[in-house]
Design a protein around this motif. Structure first.
Motif, PDB file in Angstrom:
ATOM      1  N   ALA A  55       0.730  -1.090   0.123  1.00 24.31           N
ATOM      2  CA  ALA A  55       0.040   0.017   0.123  1.00 24.31           C
ATOM      3  C   ALA A  55       0.913   1.331  -0.157  1.00 24.31           C
ATOM      4  N   ASP A  56       2.188   1.231   0.713  1.00 27.36           N
ATOM      5  CA  ASP A  56       2.799   2.308   0.941  1.00 27.36           C
ATOM      6  C   ASP A  56       3.461   2.666  -0.584  1.00 27.36           C
ATOM      7  N   VAL A  57       4.014   1.664  -1.067  1.00 25.91           N
ATOM      8  CA  VAL A  57       4.581   1.880  -2.637  1.00 25.91           C
ATOM      9  C   VAL A  57       3.493   2.388  -3.498  1.00 25.91           C
ATOM     10  N   VAL A  58       2.300   1.887  -3.597  1.00 23.13           N
ATOM     11  CA  VAL A  58       1.194   2.315  -4.444  1.00 23.13           C
ATOM     12  C   VAL A  58       0.939   3.817  -4.151  1.00 23.13           C
ATOM     13  N   ALA A  59       0.838   4.120  -3.126  1.00 24.92           N
ATOM     14  CA  ALA A  59       0.495   5.565  -2.579  1.00 24.92           C
ATOM     15  C   ALA A  59       1.696   6.511  -3.002  1.00 24.92           C
ATOM     16  N   MET A  60       2.855   6.091  -2.702  1.00 27.27           N
ATOM     17  CA  MET A  60       3.935   6.897  -3.352  1.00 27.27           C
ATOM     18  C   MET A  60       3.989   7.128  -4.901  1.00 27.27           C
ATOM     19  N   TYR A  61       3.686   6.023  -5.867  1.00 30.37           N
ATOM     20  CA  TYR A  61       3.696   6.125  -6.984  1.00 30.37           C
ATOM     21  C   TYR A  61       2.593   7.250  -7.298  1.00 30.37           C
ATOM     22  N   GLU A  62       1.346   6.991  -6.727  1.00 36.98           N
ATOM     23  CA  GLU A  62       0.013   7.856  -7.210  1.00 36.98           C
ATOM     24  C   GLU A  62       0.484   9.453  -6.791  1.00 36.98           C
ATOM     25  N   LYS A  63       0.999   9.587  -5.593  1.00 32.04           N
ATOM     26  CA  LYS A  63       1.413  11.019  -4.929  1.00 32.04           C
ATOM     27  C   LYS A  63       2.351  11.639  -5.942  1.00 32.04           C
ATOM     28  N   ASP A  64       3.322  10.814  -6.433  1.00 37.20           N
ATOM     29  CA  ASP A  64       4.592  11.672  -7.328  1.00 37.20           C
ATOM     30  C   ASP A  64       4.067  11.649  -8.549  1.00 37.20           C
ATOM     31  N   LEU A  65       3.152  10.669  -9.041  1.00 37.77           N
ATOM     32  CA  LEU A  65       2.749  11.012 -10.813  1.00 37.77           C
ATOM     33  C   LEU A  65       1.860  12.080 -10.694  1.00 37.77           C
ATOM     34  N   ALA A  66       1.027  12.170  -9.824  1.00 39.51           N
ATOM     35  CA  ALA A  66      -0.090  13.329  -9.780  1.00 39.51           C
ATOM     36  C   ALA A  66       0.741  14.790  -9.893  1.00 39.51           C
TER      37      ALA A  66
END
Length: 525
Positions: free
Chosen positions: A414-425
């Motif tokens: 969950a942490d790595v997916v959240a990081m991906y989404e935050k940085d991509l946005a």
């Protein structure tokens, strides 16, 4: 002998300067050996002349390992035979293939039980009779690109969707033959030669002894294809699997087959939100033991597929994807009978409901033709990404696909997916996320619209490499490091361990000519 084997690399051979990474290299000469004897002669001559040697197969790789950096291209596609078959004392069947054998063709031969037996020993022909009468057999590695060669798969320790249950290529490799820089050969069989701690001694067929000091790093406890496989008391075979063509030329591979499961059912589960899908994955991993695959498709991937289905007849086979579906998880159960599969199906349904999904929002495949439709859905995502990039590259040639290949331990999914989404946005990128969520291994594909986004995306991947390393993850989980991820490998292991890797390479390749640029810039002795 080599005068007839080695050709000047003219425009006629330009395609051999690139691979699926869309990277383009340079080289002076190329060869297409048909036997180990020819490989030995070519390598001995080219190495003695100080020419760099890049080993190639079908060039389906995504990390530019097969893209030459000067010197000679050694393409193994003509070494494509199944050369032996045997039945082991454990009751399993083992096939020996040359490195240029194409995965889809090997699987077809196994499925149809039809092999070209020219040159086979009497022992192999006898084993084939038993093989023909045995239950159907399975070669478990299944990378998305089924036109990959077996040698290429061994070189990067490829895996695919079913690696959640069966593991990567490494677990299916039982023996190797490797041509070294002087033309000598290492013949290695699993279970026969082991390191003592981190010291490994090998003896070639020519009687030469190679003493290797193995690096001191510890491998991450997650899916990993990042650099040399190293462990205390390790089997020597494992050193060459995933070595990215940097230690020698693999000329023969013995693979273990497994009996085909009696019942294989696939289920694509749709969810409204990504958080629901993540909870679902976490739940079924704990509760269901016969899952072979857990594959993810985010909302942007679904939108891309909807667009392709609407605009291209090549994607007409795609099922209708309801606009209400926000993301999807493909699951596959491998069972001994339909009773077990039915229980697995009900367990998947219960997990869906517990995580906010509905059993009504599923595609179920209970036979091979139905599974083929779901496989087409799974493979259509990377194909659609490549088509999108090819269109944009015509407008701005600097653009190539940016695809991550990182994995983390279970607790950080969950942490790595959240990081991906935050940085991509935050970066305003066009992107899709898909892949092997069961192994916490998502492919984030950034689709740059211009050169600036391409450069920004590359910088973002470097940041992710550092963060994933902090989580105890791997910068490459299945595609290998090649040339494109060498910087990430430095982030993951640090300069001291990279130097240890380079020292290991120098024990086999003192001039630093094999796979130059793959993994790292090698040192020479």
């Amino acid at each position: 002998m080599t005068d007839k084997l080695i050709h000047q690399l003219t425009e006629d051979y330009a395609e051999y300067l690139k691979d699926e990474s869309r990277s383009v290299g340079e080289a002076e000469s190329i060869s297409f050996p048909v036997s180990e004897e020819e490989v030995r002669a070519i390598v001995k001559e080219e190495y003695a002349a100080g020419h760099r040697i890049t080993v190639q197969g079908a060039r389906t790789g995504l990390a530019a390992a097969a893209v030459p950096h000067g010197g000679h291209v050694l393409n193994l596609m003509k070494m494509n035979r199944v050369t032996a078959l045997r039945k082991g004392e454990d009751g399993l069947f083992y096939i020996t293939v040359e490195p240029g054998a194409i995965l889809s063709q090997v699987k077809k031969a196994i499925e149809s039980r039809k092999f070209n037996q020219t040159g086979w020993s009497e022992e192999s022909k006898k084993a084939f009779i038993e093989f023909s009468a045995a239950p159907e057999q399975l070669l478990t590695p299944d990378p998305t690109e089924s036109s990959a060669t077996i040698g290429g798969m061994v070189s990067c320790n490829a895996s695919g969707a079913r690696s959640y249950l069966y593991g990567p290529t490494r677990g299916r490799v039982n023996a190797l033959r490797v041509v070294l820089c002087d033309g000598d050969v290492l013949a290695l069989k699993r279970g026969e030669v082991f390191a003592k701690g981190r010291d490994l001694t090998l003896t070639t067929e020519g009687g030469k002894t190679i003493n290797v000091k193995l690096p001191t790093y510890q491998l991450p406890k997650t899916k990993n294809a990042s650099g040399y496989y190293i462990a205390d008391d390790m089997d020597a075979v494992d050193l060459f699997i995933g070595s990215d063509g940097t230690l020698g030329v693999i000329t023969s591979i013995e693979l273990t087959l497994l009996p085909m499961p009696a019942t294989i059912w696939g289920v694509t589960c749709f969810f409204a939100e990504e958080s629901q899908a993540i909870r679902f994955v976490q739940k079924v991993r704990e509760e269901i033991k016969n899952l072979s695959s857990l594959e993810y498709f985010d909302g942007r991937a679904l939108n891309l597929l909807r667009k392709q289905k609407a605009e291209s007849t090549a994607f007409a086979q795609l099922p209708f994807i309801d606009p209400a579906y926000g993301c999807a998880v493909y699951t596959e159960v491998h069972c001994d009978n339909e009773e077990q599969a039915t229980a697995g199906l009900f367990a998947i349904g219960d997990a869906m409901k517990a995580c906010g999904g509905s059993e009504d929002n599923t595609w179920v495949a209970r036979n091979a033709s139905e599974r083929d439709i779901l496989y087409f859905f799974r493979h259509a995502t990377p194909e659609s990404v490549n088509m999108t990039i090819d269109k944009r590259k015509k407008i701005d040639p600097v653009i190539t696909k940016l695809g991550s290949d990182m994995s983390v331990p279970d607790k950080y999914l969950a942490d790595v997916v959240a990081m991906y989404e935050k940085d991509l946005a935050a970066g305003g990128f066009d992107y899709v996320k898909f892949g092997h969520i069961g192994n916490n291994h998502l492919h984030v594909n950034i689709l740059p619209r211009n050169g600036e986004e391409y450069r920004n995306g590359k910088e973002l991947f470097k940041k992710w490499a550092a963060e994933v390393t902090k989580m105890g993850g791997a910068v490459s989980a299945e595609h290998g490091v090649g040339k494109l991820k060498a910087d990430f490998l430095m982030v993951m292991y640090g300069p001291d361990h990279i130097r240890e890797m380079a020292e290991l390479k120098a024990a086999f390749d003192p001039k630093g000519l094999f796979g130059t640029g793959n993994l790292f810039t090698p040192i020479t002795r």
